[in-house]
Design a protein around this motif. Structure first.
Motif, PDB file in Angstrom:
ATOM      1  N   GLU A   1       1.818   2.022  -3.407  1.00  3.28           N
ATOM      2  CA  GLU A   1       0.669   2.504  -4.199  1.00  3.28           C
ATOM      3  C   GLU A   1       0.380   3.993  -3.989  1.00  3.28           C
ATOM      4  OE1 GLU A   1      -2.038  -1.607  -4.266  1.00  3.28           O
ATOM      5  OE2 GLU A   1      -2.568   0.045  -2.956  1.00  3.28           O
TER       6      GLU A   1
ATOM      7  N   GLU B   1       0.833  -1.217   0.000  1.00  3.18           N
ATOM      8  CA  GLU B   1       0.000   0.000   0.000  1.00  3.18           C
ATOM      9  C   GLU B   1       0.860   1.257   0.000  1.00  3.18           C
ATOM     10  OE1 GLU B   1      -3.702  -2.225   2.300  1.00  3.18           O
ATOM     11  OE2 GLU B   1      -2.253  -1.076   3.463  1.00  3.18           O
TER      12      GLU B   1
ATOM     13  N   TYR C   1      -2.251   7.394  -6.568  1.00  2.00           N
ATOM     14  CA  TYR C   1      -3.612   7.941  -6.445  1.00  2.00           C
ATOM     15  C   TYR C   1      -3.844   9.132  -7.368  1.00  2.00           C
ATOM     16  CZ  TYR C   1      -4.425   5.029  -2.348  1.00  2.00           C
ATOM     17  OH  TYR C   1      -4.602   3.957  -1.505  1.00  2.00           O
TER      18      TYR C   1
ATOM     19  N   SER D   1      -7.764   0.359  -8.827  1.00  2.00           N
ATOM     20  CA  SER D   1      -7.142  -0.321  -7.676  1.00  2.00           C
ATOM     21  C   SER D   1      -6.335  -1.526  -8.151  1.00  2.00           C
ATOM     22  CB  SER D   1      -8.217  -0.784  -6.701  1.00  2.00           C
ATOM     23  OG  SER D   1      -8.827   0.329  -6.119  1.00  2.00           O
TER      24      SER D   1
END
Lengths: 370, 223
Positions: free
Chosen positions: B106, B103, B110, B116
């Motif tokens: 990631e 995460e 965004y 996703s």
């Protein structure tokens, strides 16, 4: 991981702080919910009383601060009966005595021949006779006091024989007794006085027209009550609870809002460097604002759920403490939606300032923050 | 490396505390696309400020700065530029502690319109690249210092930046782990032709670069 998942996860990083903040807001929400349920219950039971005996409207003394203080001359009973459009009227004198741990035991005086008009149906025994120290007791009152037909009940130092048990479906009536109007007037030292008059109109009569005529004829003496809204003008209890409910809601918003601001500011302070990193990797101010505001909303939404549960439990604990048989809790979706709405409003206003501050942080300063 | 300038800086000035502290005092610099450059200098020399200017984390008071074709002195929204063109690696890895390694990688994505699923796929590729795929579900706190810095490298590469800016990336690591991280950055630069600019005060670290720039009192004294 979606952005939403990140927003939902973040408030639970510091579990203790989040739990304390949630409890702070939840207590306010619980108060709103419990008060809402009790107020709705009170309104509902008052509405039942208003329509007691299938009446169309009620007449009380005008300009009284509370319906209990209403005092009407008994002769108005025949005056109203003779008003065109009126089919029948029933005069009631209402008194409250402390009986068997119940400080608000309702005693209602009514002429024996009007029992059938008032749709007071006996489920056991017979009706009372005039001036023979007889009473009939409501089903709920009978269960609470343990008194049955043929037992005696002492009211204001005088013993009355129970001749029957009735049920009307109205919580307040079923929680008390009916006796002869003359005897209650004597007991209360209120000769030829009534508290209220219940009226039924002719089938073809217009309710508005009849009540308007009565209001105009007896200005400053009588007033008609045909809805809860009208009742609010003479029922100070209902008004007080309504005002208290709004005042508590406002307090909950202020206290909850301060709690949210405090929690979110602390959270932003602790994560200053992290916010700097998010800016360094290209997050826009708008996304940072959305993240912090979202976290604030998650916090208050959890508080709303906890608060609603606490409110429901509080009602269950409060009802046996003197409200049983007096108020039946009413669970309206509106009460829960109001609680959630207030919680989200608190989340929005409480979260905005910390979110705005976070979004305006200079990345280099945020990255230097120790 | 080609002959195209990816960074062009002219008379760049930056001061703090109402002009009393001159962090950059007329910097002129050109860096070619695909170059590996070290910026050295003592504490307070202005090397980190220069790096922040190139990474659009701060704005200059005077002068011109063009990075990857963008005139930073004239741009209003620098976030999008950072998101698309720059990958940062800090001395302290600065990972988010309560979310997993995957995460964390990631996070920069965004701002790019990835789904996703795409984000996850890309993050896994990058973790495989830094040989940490097997630890993708762990929290950063469960990793060693060197592993955390490798996660930070993966995060810096998330949006395919044209420039990697590393501010003392080995500063908080032991020398063996530091060497390993430097090797990884060098191989990244060689394989992907990424422009790598590294701030350091360690001459050994700086010597691994193709070119070294020395900054002193806000001025370039050796290029």
């Amino acid at each position: 991981m979606s952005f939403l998942s990140l927003v939902v996860k973040n408030p639970f990083r510091n579990k203790t702080r989040t739990a304390l903040a949630v409890m702070g807001i939840a207590i306010g929400i619980a108060t709103i919910v419990a008060l809402g349920i009790i107020t709705d219950g009170l309104k509902s039971s008052t509405e039942e009383t208003l329509k007691a005996g299938g009446s169309d409207f009620m007449v009380v003394e005008s300009n009284v601060s509370d319906m209990m203080f209403s005092s009407i001359d008994e002769e108005r009973l025949s005056d109203l009966k003779n008003t065109s459009g009126i089919q029948d009227v029933v005069g009631v004198l209402l008194a409250v005595y402390p009986i068997n741990n119940n400080p608000y035991f309702a005693v209602m005086g009514i002429n024996a021949d009007k029992l059938s008009v008032g749709e007071i149906s006996l489920i056991e025994g017979r009706g009372f006779s005039e001036n023979k120290d007889e009473i009939i007791i409501g089903k709920a009152a009978s269960q609470k006091t343990g008194k049955k037909v043929e037992d005696t009940l002492e009211i204001s130092g005088k013993k009355f024989k129970i001749t029957g048990i009735y049920e009307t479906g109205d919580l307040q009536q079923d929680g008390g007794v009916f006796m002869s109007l003359d005897e209650l007037q004597e007991l209360e030292k209120k000769d030829d006085k009534l508290t209220m008059i219940f009226a039924k109109i002719d089938k073809d009569a217009d309710l508005e027209d009849v009540t308007d005529r009565i209001d105009n004829t007896y200005t400053n003496e009588l007033m008609t009550v045909k809805s809860l809204e009208d009742l609010g003008k003479v029922e100070s209890g209902l008004k007080t609870i309504n005002t208290a409910s709004w005042a508590i809601s406002l307090l909950a918003i202020i206290i909850g809002g301060i709690g949210v601001v405090n929690t979110m500011i602390m959270s932003v302070y602790e994560r200053t460097r992290e916010i700097g990193v998010l800016k360094a990797v290209g997050w826009t101010n708008r996304r940072i604002l959305a993240m912090i505001l979202g976290e604030s909303l998650v916090l208050t939404l959890v508080a709303a759920v906890v608060g609603i549960a606490m409110g429901l439990v509080a009602v269950q604990l409060l009802i046996p403490l003197g409200l049983e048989g007096f108020i039946e809790p009413v669970y309206k979706m509106e009460t829960f939606l109001k609680a959630i709405g207030i919680a989200l409003f608190v989340g929005l206003i409480g979260g905005f300032y910390p979110a705005y501050r976070a979004s305006r942080l200079a990345p280099t300063e945020a990255l230097r923050y120790e | 490396m080609n002959n195209e300038n990816i960074i062009e800086i002219r008379e760049l000035k930056k001061s703090f505390e109402n002009g009393t502290i001159k962090a950059l005092d007329g910097i002129n610099l050109e860096i070619k696309r695909g170059e590996y450059v070290s910026i050295i200098g003592p504490s307070g020399s202005g090397k980190s400020t220069l790096l922040n200017m190139i990474g659009a984390l701060d704005r200059a008071n005077e002068g011109e700065i063009k990075v990857a074709g963008y005139d930073l002195s004239k741009m209003r929204d620098l976030n999008r530029f950072r998101s698309q063109e720059i990958g940062f690696i800090f001395q302290l890895h600065n990972l988010i502690p309560n979310i997993t390694v995957l995460e964390n990688v990631e996070i920069p994505m965004y701002e790019i319109n990835y789904s996703s699923k795409e984000m996850r796929k890309r993050a896994m590729e990058l973790l495989e690249y830094v040989e940490l795929l097997d630890k993708m579900k762990r929290k950063p706190t469960a990793l060693s210092g060197g592993e955390r810095q490798r996660v930070a490298i993966a995060r810096a590469l998330a949006n395919n930046p044209s420039i990697i800016l590393a501010d003392e990336p080995t500063g908080s690591l032991d020398s063996r782990t530091g060497q390993m991280i430097l090797q990884r950055l060098k191989s990244l630069h060689e394989k992907e032709n990424v422009t790598l600019i590294m701030v350091t005060h360690d001459m050994n670290v700086a010597s691994m670069a193709e070119r070294t720039i020395e900054v002193l009192d806000g001025k370039i004294v050796q290029n």
